[in-house]
Design a protein around this motif. Structure first.
Motif, PDB file in Angstrom:
ATOM      1  N   GLY A  75       1.881  -7.081  -8.049  1.00 37.35           N
ATOM      2  CA  GLY A  75       1.682  -6.409  -6.771  1.00 37.35           C
ATOM      3  C   GLY A  75       0.466  -5.295  -6.443  1.00 37.35           C
ATOM      4  O   GLY A  75      -0.188  -5.490  -5.572  1.00 37.35           O
ATOM      5  N   HIS A  76       0.160  -4.942  -7.459  1.00 37.53           N
ATOM      6  CA  HIS A  76      -1.178  -3.827  -7.596  1.00 37.53           C
ATOM      7  C   HIS A  76      -2.275  -4.993  -7.288  1.00 37.53           C
ATOM      8  O   HIS A  76      -3.053  -4.739  -6.671  1.00 37.53           O
ATOM      9  N   ARG A  90      10.147  -9.452  -3.432  1.00 41.15           N
ATOM     10  CA  ARG A  90      10.776  -9.329  -4.499  1.00 41.15           C
ATOM     11  C   ARG A  90      10.814 -10.621  -5.412  1.00 41.15           C
ATOM     12  O   ARG A  90      10.278 -10.785  -6.398  1.00 41.15           O
ATOM     13  N   LYS A  91      10.956 -11.443  -4.349  1.00 38.50           N
ATOM     14  CA  LYS A  91      10.921 -13.246  -4.962  1.00 38.50           C
ATOM     15  C   LYS A  91       9.608 -13.607  -5.663  1.00 38.50           C
ATOM     16  O   LYS A  91       9.504 -14.431  -6.548  1.00 38.50           O
ATOM     17  N   GLN A  92       8.574 -12.873  -4.995  1.00 37.01           N
ATOM     18  CA  GLN A  92       7.298 -13.136  -5.419  1.00 37.01           C
ATOM     19  C   GLN A  92       6.640 -12.332  -6.578  1.00 37.01           C
ATOM     20  O   GLN A  92       5.510 -12.417  -6.925  1.00 37.01           O
ATOM     21  N   ASP A  93       7.562 -11.733  -7.170  1.00 37.22           N
ATOM     22  CA  ASP A  93       7.449 -10.775  -8.289  1.00 37.22           C
ATOM     23  C   ASP A  93       6.371  -9.571  -7.762  1.00 37.22           C
ATOM     24  O   ASP A  93       5.508  -9.191  -8.719  1.00 37.22           O
ATOM     25  N   LEU A  94       6.255  -9.305  -6.428  1.00 30.00           N
ATOM     26  CA  LEU A  94       5.027  -8.140  -6.117  1.00 30.00           C
ATOM     27  C   LEU A  94       5.889  -6.618  -6.197  1.00 30.00           C
ATOM     28  O   LEU A  94       5.220  -5.712  -6.509  1.00 30.00           O
ATOM     29  N   VAL A  95       7.135  -6.802  -6.192  1.00 26.32           N
ATOM     30  CA  VAL A  95       7.648  -5.461  -6.175  1.00 26.32           C
ATOM     31  C   VAL A  95       9.218  -5.755  -7.019  1.00 26.32           C
ATOM     32  O   VAL A  95       9.750  -6.736  -7.221  1.00 26.32           O
ATOM     33  N   THR A  96       9.706  -4.626  -7.585  1.00 29.02           N
ATOM     34  CA  THR A  96      10.921  -4.566  -8.163  1.00 29.02           C
ATOM     35  C   THR A  96      11.799  -3.670  -7.535  1.00 29.02           C
ATOM     36  O   THR A  96      11.261  -2.990  -6.899  1.00 29.02           O
ATOM     37  N   THR A  97      12.901  -3.823  -7.803  1.00 27.22           N
ATOM     38  CA  THR A  97      14.037  -2.717  -7.148  1.00 27.22           C
ATOM     39  C   THR A  97      14.997  -2.006  -8.167  1.00 27.22           C
ATOM     40  O   THR A  97      15.031  -2.804  -9.267  1.00 27.22           O
ATOM     41  N   SER A  98      15.491  -1.003  -7.767  1.00 21.74           N
ATOM     42  CA  SER A  98      16.481  -0.297  -8.628  1.00 21.74           C
ATOM     43  C   SER A  98      17.375   0.459  -7.720  1.00 21.74           C
ATOM     44  O   SER A  98      16.779   0.800  -6.510  1.00 21.74           O
ATOM     45  N   TRP A  99      18.712   0.547  -8.198  1.00 26.26           N
ATOM     46  CA  TRP A  99      19.576   1.315  -7.213  1.00 26.26           C
ATOM     47  C   TRP A  99      19.433   2.667  -7.729  1.00 26.26           C
ATOM     48  O   TRP A  99      19.651   2.687  -8.991  1.00 26.26           O
ATOM     49  N   ARG A 100      19.743   3.663  -6.848  1.00 26.72           N
ATOM     50  CA  ARG A 100      19.919   5.059  -7.263  1.00 26.72           C
ATOM     51  C   ARG A 100      21.048   5.722  -6.228  1.00 26.72           C
ATOM     52  O   ARG A 100      21.045   5.376  -5.043  1.00 26.72           O
ATOM     53  N   GLU A 101      21.742   6.821  -6.773  1.00 24.90           N
ATOM     54  CA  GLU A 101      22.526   7.454  -6.056  1.00 24.90           C
ATOM     55  C   GLU A 101      21.881   8.229  -5.082  1.00 24.90           C
ATOM     56  O   GLU A 101      20.805   8.564  -5.471  1.00 24.90           O
ATOM     57  N   TYR A 129      12.511   3.985  -0.843  1.00 25.32           N
ATOM     58  CA  TYR A 129      13.617   3.035  -0.537  1.00 25.32           C
ATOM     59  C   TYR A 129      13.339   2.675   0.873  1.00 25.32           C
ATOM     60  O   TYR A 129      12.414   3.081   1.866  1.00 25.32           O
ATOM     61  N   GLY A 130      14.061   1.453   1.347  1.00 23.35           N
ATOM     62  CA  GLY A 130      13.902   0.729   2.717  1.00 23.35           C
ATOM     63  C   GLY A 130      13.601   1.513   3.742  1.00 23.35           C
ATOM     64  O   GLY A 130      12.943   1.408   4.686  1.00 23.35           O
ATOM     65  N   LEU A 131      14.487   2.601   4.101  1.00 23.27           N
ATOM     66  CA  LEU A 131      14.521   3.352   5.346  1.00 23.27           C
ATOM     67  C   LEU A 131      13.433   4.180   5.342  1.00 23.27           C
ATOM     68  O   LEU A 131      12.871   4.379   6.387  1.00 23.27           O
ATOM     69  N   ASP A 132      12.945   4.549   4.445  1.00 21.15           N
ATOM     70  CA  ASP A 132      11.529   5.498   4.083  1.00 21.15           C
ATOM     71  C   ASP A 132      10.469   4.652   4.608  1.00 21.15           C
ATOM     72  O   ASP A 132       9.640   4.898   5.284  1.00 21.15           O
ATOM     73  N   ILE A 133      10.457   3.315   4.008  1.00 20.85           N
ATOM     74  CA  ILE A 133       9.439   2.500   4.184  1.00 20.85           C
ATOM     75  C   ILE A 133       9.233   2.143   5.670  1.00 20.85           C
ATOM     76  O   ILE A 133       8.116   2.069   6.325  1.00 20.85           O
ATOM     77  N   ALA A 134      10.538   2.109   6.272  1.00 17.52           N
ATOM     78  CA  ALA A 134      10.620   1.369   7.567  1.00 17.52           C
ATOM     79  C   ALA A 134      10.251   2.739   8.583  1.00 17.52           C
ATOM     80  O   ALA A 134       9.060   2.484   9.429  1.00 17.52           O
ATOM     81  N   ALA A 135      10.430   3.846   8.147  1.00 17.04           N
ATOM     82  CA  ALA A 135       9.805   5.157   8.859  1.00 17.04           C
ATOM     83  C   ALA A 135       8.495   5.187   8.519  1.00 17.04           C
ATOM     84  O   ALA A 135       7.854   5.632  10.015  1.00 17.04           O
ATOM     85  N   ALA A 195       0.607  -1.214  -0.056  1.00 15.09           N
ATOM     86  CA  ALA A 195       0.053   0.144   0.167  1.00 15.09           C
ATOM     87  C   ALA A 195       0.926   1.182   0.114  1.00 15.09           C
ATOM     88  O   ALA A 195       0.618   2.267  -0.600  1.00 15.09           O
ATOM     89  N   LEU A 196       2.052   1.161   0.688  1.00 15.01           N
ATOM     90  CA  LEU A 196       2.677   2.486   0.817  1.00 15.01           C
ATOM     91  C   LEU A 196       3.392   2.504  -0.387  1.00 15.01           C
ATOM     92  O   LEU A 196       3.858   3.889  -0.890  1.00 15.01           O
ATOM     93  N   LEU A 197       3.563   1.767  -1.323  1.00 18.25           N
ATOM     94  CA  LEU A 197       4.164   1.590  -2.753  1.00 18.25           C
ATOM     95  C   LEU A 197       3.090   1.820  -3.807  1.00 18.25           C
ATOM     96  O   LEU A 197       3.365   2.052  -4.875  1.00 18.25           O
TER      97      LEU A 197
END
Length: 114
Positions: A87-88, A60-71, A31-37, A23-25
């Motif tokens: 995921g939707h 991610r393994k269930q293909d409900l979310v994807t990930t990407s790295w950013r500076e 990013y992870g720390l934002d979700i945790a907060a 739901a948050l997504l």
């Protein structure tokens, strides 16, 4: 909190926190720390970051979310999470089922027929 509340909350979290992450997504990536907060701001949905990252990995393994790295402008690169179409769909299904479940629990607890 009253003694024993932690056990009740732990049982309630097990089936719902992953859908709260979805739901948050819903409206965009985070990013992870934002979700945790956002999940942990009141100490009810998330009590430790240590439980979030394995959950995000499962999603991610269930293909409900994807990930990407950013500076990051402050510190190391951040891994961002975003909902996939699956995921939707999972969030939509949970939202429908949750409403029925919540209403049934509320009705039972208050003693009023649904």
């Amino acid at each position: 909190m009253v003694p024993g509340d932690d056990a009740i909350l732990a049982h309630l979290r097990r089936g719902s926190v992953e859908h709260c992450v979805l739901a948050l997504l819903r409206d965009g990536e985070a990013y992870g720390l934002d979700i945790a907060a956002r999940l942990g701001h009141d100490g009810v949905l998330l009590t430790s970051e240590g439980t979030l990252y394995p959950l995000l990995s499962r999603l991610r393994k269930q293909d409900l979310v994807t990930t990407s790295w950013r500076e990051s402008p402050a510190g190391p690169p951040r891994r961002y999470y975003a909902l996939t179409p699956a995921g939707h769909d999972a969030l939509d299904r949970f939202t429908t089922v949750w409403a029925r479940f919540r209403d049934a629990v509320d009705s039972t607890l208050t003693g009023s027929p649904s």
